[in-house]
Design a protein around this motif. Structure first.
Motif, mmCIF file in Angstrom:
data_model
loop_
_atom_site.group_PDB
_atom_site.id
_atom_site.type_symbol
_atom_site.label_atom_id
_atom_site.label_comp_id
_atom_site.label_asym_id
_atom_site.label_seq_id
_atom_site.Cartn_x
_atom_site.Cartn_y
_atom_site.Cartn_z
ATOM 1 N N ALA A 1 -48.606 -3.956 38.563
ATOM 2 C CA ALA A 1 -47.165 -4.239 38.564
ATOM 3 C C ALA A 1 -46.365 -3.000 38.945
ATOM 4 C CB ALA A 1 -46.725 -4.765 37.202
ATOM 5 N N CYS A 2 -46.799 -1.857 38.482
ATOM 6 C CA CYS A 2 -46.120 -0.601 38.793
ATOM 7 C C CYS A 2 -46.191 -0.301 40.295
ATOM 8 C CB CYS A 2 -46.766 0.523 37.985
ATOM 9 S SG CYS A 2 -45.969 2.099 38.169
ATOM 10 N N ILE A 3 -47.352 -0.460 40.879
ATOM 11 C CA ILE A 3 -47.515 -0.239 42.321
ATOM 12 C C ILE A 3 -46.660 -1.224 43.098
ATOM 13 C CG2 ILE A 3 -49.145 -0.455 44.251
ATOM 14 C CD1 ILE A 3 -51.289 0.733 42.373
ATOM 15 N N TRP A 4 -46.734 -2.496 42.718
ATOM 16 C CA TRP A 4 -45.987 -3.510 43.465
ATOM 17 C C TRP A 4 -44.485 -3.318 43.340
ATOM 18 C CZ3 TRP A 4 -49.725 -7.782 41.433
ATOM 19 C CH2 TRP A 4 -50.927 -7.680 42.135
ATOM 20 N N TRP A 5 -44.005 -2.944 42.164
ATOM 21 C CA TRP A 5 -42.571 -2.707 41.994
ATOM 22 C C TRP A 5 -42.137 -1.499 42.827
ATOM 23 C CZ3 TRP A 5 -38.494 -5.284 40.880
ATOM 24 C CH2 TRP A 5 -37.292 -4.628 40.592
ATOM 25 N N THR A 6 -42.936 -0.443 42.825
ATOM 26 C CA THR A 6 -42.618 0.750 43.621
ATOM 27 C C THR A 6 -42.575 0.410 45.107
ATOM 28 O OG1 THR A 6 -43.639 2.193 41.968
ATOM 29 C CG2 THR A 6 -43.382 3.100 44.181
ATOM 30 N N LEU A 7 -43.551 -0.346 45.579
ATOM 31 C CA LEU A 7 -43.584 -0.742 46.983
ATOM 32 C C LEU A 7 -42.398 -1.630 47.345
ATOM 33 C CD1 LEU A 7 -47.393 -1.448 47.349
ATOM 34 C CD2 LEU A 7 -46.113 0.407 48.460
ATOM 35 N N TRP A 8 -42.049 -2.551 46.463
ATOM 36 C CA TRP A 8 -40.924 -3.451 46.736
ATOM 37 C C TRP A 8 -39.612 -2.674 46.804
ATOM 38 C CZ3 TRP A 8 -40.497 -7.702 49.123
ATOM 39 C CH2 TRP A 8 -39.344 -8.466 49.025
ATOM 40 N N LYS A 9 -39.420 -1.733 45.881
ATOM 41 C CA LYS A 9 -38.215 -0.903 45.900
ATOM 42 C C LYS A 9 -38.164 -0.051 47.170
ATOM 43 C CE LYS A 9 -35.713 -0.010 42.850
ATOM 44 N NZ LYS A 9 -34.319 -0.330 42.754
ATOM 45 N N GLU A 10 -39.290 0.536 47.541
ATOM 46 C CA GLU A 10 -39.365 1.347 48.755
ATOM 47 C C GLU A 10 -39.085 0.498 49.991
ATOM 48 O OE1 GLU A 10 -40.213 4.764 51.194
ATOM 49 O OE2 GLU A 10 -39.848 4.598 49.047
ATOM 50 N N ARG A 11 -39.666 -0.682 50.028
ATOM 51 C CA ARG A 11 -39.449 -1.596 51.152
ATOM 52 C C ARG A 11 -37.974 -1.951 51.286
ATOM 53 N NH1 ARG A 11 -37.089 -6.324 52.468
ATOM 54 N NH2 ARG A 11 -38.234 -7.491 54.010
ATOM 55 N N ASN A 12 -37.309 -2.260 50.177
ATOM 56 C CA ASN A 12 -35.893 -2.606 50.221
ATOM 57 C C ASN A 12 -35.021 -1.415 50.580
ATOM 58 O OD1 ASN A 12 -36.296 -5.301 49.732
ATOM 59 N ND2 ASN A 12 -36.034 -5.116 47.526
ATOM 60 N N ASP A 13 -35.391 -0.217 50.128
ATOM 61 C CA ASP A 13 -34.659 0.985 50.537
ATOM 62 C C ASP A 13 -34.731 1.156 52.048
ATOM 63 O OD1 ASP A 13 -33.891 1.638 47.978
ATOM 64 O OD2 ASP A 13 -35.344 3.268 47.726
ATOM 65 N N ARG A 14 -35.899 0.925 52.606
ATOM 66 C CA ARG A 14 -36.060 1.067 54.056
ATOM 67 C C ARG A 14 -35.329 -0.031 54.813
ATOM 68 N NH1 ARG A 14 -41.867 3.547 55.450
ATOM 69 N NH2 ARG A 14 -41.967 5.041 53.736
ATOM 70 N N CYS A 15 -35.372 -1.226 54.272
ATOM 71 C CA CYS A 15 -34.775 -2.379 54.939
ATOM 72 C C CYS A 15 -33.254 -2.374 54.870
ATOM 73 C CB CYS A 15 -35.326 -3.657 54.299
ATOM 74 S SG CYS A 15 -34.628 -5.180 54.945
ATOM 75 N N TYR A 16 -32.706 -2.227 53.678
ATOM 76 C CA TYR A 16 -31.270 -2.398 53.473
ATOM 77 C C TYR A 16 -30.485 -1.097 53.478
ATOM 78 C CZ TYR A 16 -32.650 -7.084 52.134
ATOM 79 O OH TYR A 16 -33.180 -8.345 52.129
ATOM 80 N N MET B 1 -44.325 9.992 42.948
ATOM 81 C CA MET B 1 -43.666 10.419 41.718
ATOM 82 C C MET B 1 -42.913 9.254 41.085
ATOM 83 S SD MET B 1 -43.935 13.051 40.132
ATOM 84 C CE MET B 1 -43.307 13.378 38.539
ATOM 85 N N ARG B 2 -42.296 8.424 41.906
ATOM 86 C CA ARG B 2 -41.580 7.255 41.397
ATOM 87 C C ARG B 2 -42.549 6.308 40.683
ATOM 88 N NH1 ARG B 2 -38.198 3.592 45.518
ATOM 89 N NH2 ARG B 2 -36.997 5.504 45.666
ATOM 90 N N CYS B 3 -43.705 6.103 41.260
ATOM 91 C CA CYS B 3 -44.704 5.196 40.692
ATOM 92 C C CYS B 3 -45.253 5.757 39.377
ATOM 93 C CB CYS B 3 -45.822 4.966 41.699
ATOM 94 S SG CYS B 3 -46.894 3.591 41.294
ATOM 95 N N LEU B 4 -45.596 7.041 39.347
ATOM 96 C CA LEU B 4 -46.097 7.661 38.117
ATOM 97 C C LEU B 4 -45.033 7.667 37.017
ATOM 98 C CD1 LEU B 4 -48.160 10.683 39.469
ATOM 99 C CD2 LEU B 4 -49.036 8.728 38.194
ATOM 100 N N SER B 5 -43.795 7.950 37.390
ATOM 101 C CA SER B 5 -42.708 7.956 36.410
ATOM 102 C C SER B 5 -42.484 6.568 35.833
ATOM 103 C CB SER B 5 -41.413 8.454 37.050
ATOM 104 O OG SER B 5 -41.555 9.767 37.492
ATOM 105 N N LEU B 6 -42.552 5.567 36.681
ATOM 106 C CA LEU B 6 -42.382 4.190 36.222
ATOM 107 C C LEU B 6 -43.511 3.796 35.270
ATOM 108 C CD1 LEU B 6 -40.785 1.533 36.433
ATOM 109 C CD2 LEU B 6 -42.211 0.956 38.409
ATOM 110 N N LEU B 7 -44.736 4.145 35.625
ATOM 111 C CA LEU B 7 -45.869 3.847 34.750
ATOM 112 C C LEU B 7 -45.704 4.549 33.401
ATOM 113 C CD1 LEU B 7 -48.634 2.478 34.369
ATOM 114 C CD2 LEU B 7 -49.670 4.560 35.293
ATOM 115 N N PHE B 8 -45.298 5.805 33.428
ATOM 116 C CA PHE B 8 -45.063 6.543 32.188
ATOM 117 C C PHE B 8 -43.997 5.849 31.345
ATOM 118 C CE2 PHE B 8 -42.253 9.696 30.095
ATOM 119 C CZ PHE B 8 -43.092 10.059 29.066
ATOM 120 N N PHE B 9 -42.893 5.458 31.962
ATOM 121 C CA PHE B 9 -41.811 4.794 31.230
ATOM 122 C C PHE B 9 -42.302 3.497 30.591
ATOM 123 C CE2 PHE B 9 -38.350 1.673 31.157
ATOM 124 C CZ PHE B 9 -37.508 2.296 30.246
#
Length: 131
Positions: A77-92, A103-111
């Motif tokens: 879930a952490c990987i997929w959420w990070t990828l989805w956020k990255e994809r939307n940043d690139r798209c929109y 770092m975003r993915c590791l931080s999210l997993l830690f949280f």
């Protein structure tokens, strides 16, 4: 949103393949980098399945490390959420944050782990050291 609709056939992450579920979340070069990072952290042998459903089915067999170390269950879930956020940043937003994604993915997993599973770990540095 108009820009995003024009390029539906290409992956916003790598620009090479069609942006379908299996490619974006599993087989894109960017996704593969994240998966490989966690496979190395877990020190397991892993062959990427074809579908996200197969990942979830097979991922359950990877952990088996005891209830105190259930943090690994959050990784897909952490990987997929990070990828989805990255994809939307690139798209929109037309942002490319390739160097920040790990770092975003590791931080999210830690949280997520801090909230649910690993309450005694109080810093990202300590968390990654115990992985």
């Amino acid at each position: 949103m108009e820009k995003c609709e024009k390029q539906l056939s290409k992956c916003y992450m790598c620009g090479q393949k069609a942006e379908v579920n299996g490619h974006l979340f599993l087989h894109c070069k960017i996704a593969t980098d994240l998966w490989n990072m966690f496979v190395c952290i877990l020190r397991v042998n892993w062959t990427m399945p074809r579908t996200t459903f197969e990942v979830l089915t097979h991922w359950q067999g990877i952990g088996k490390r005891g209830s105190k170390e259930d943090w690994w269950k959050n990784i897909p879930a952490c990987i997929w959420w990070t990828l989805w956020k990255e994809r939307n940043d690139r798209c929109y937003e037309e942002k490319v944050s390739y160097t920040e994604k790990i770092m975003r993915c590791l931080s999210l997993l830690f949280f997520w782990c801090k909230q649910n599973l690993v309450g005694e770990v109080d810093s990202l540095a300590k968390f990654t050291a115990q992985l």
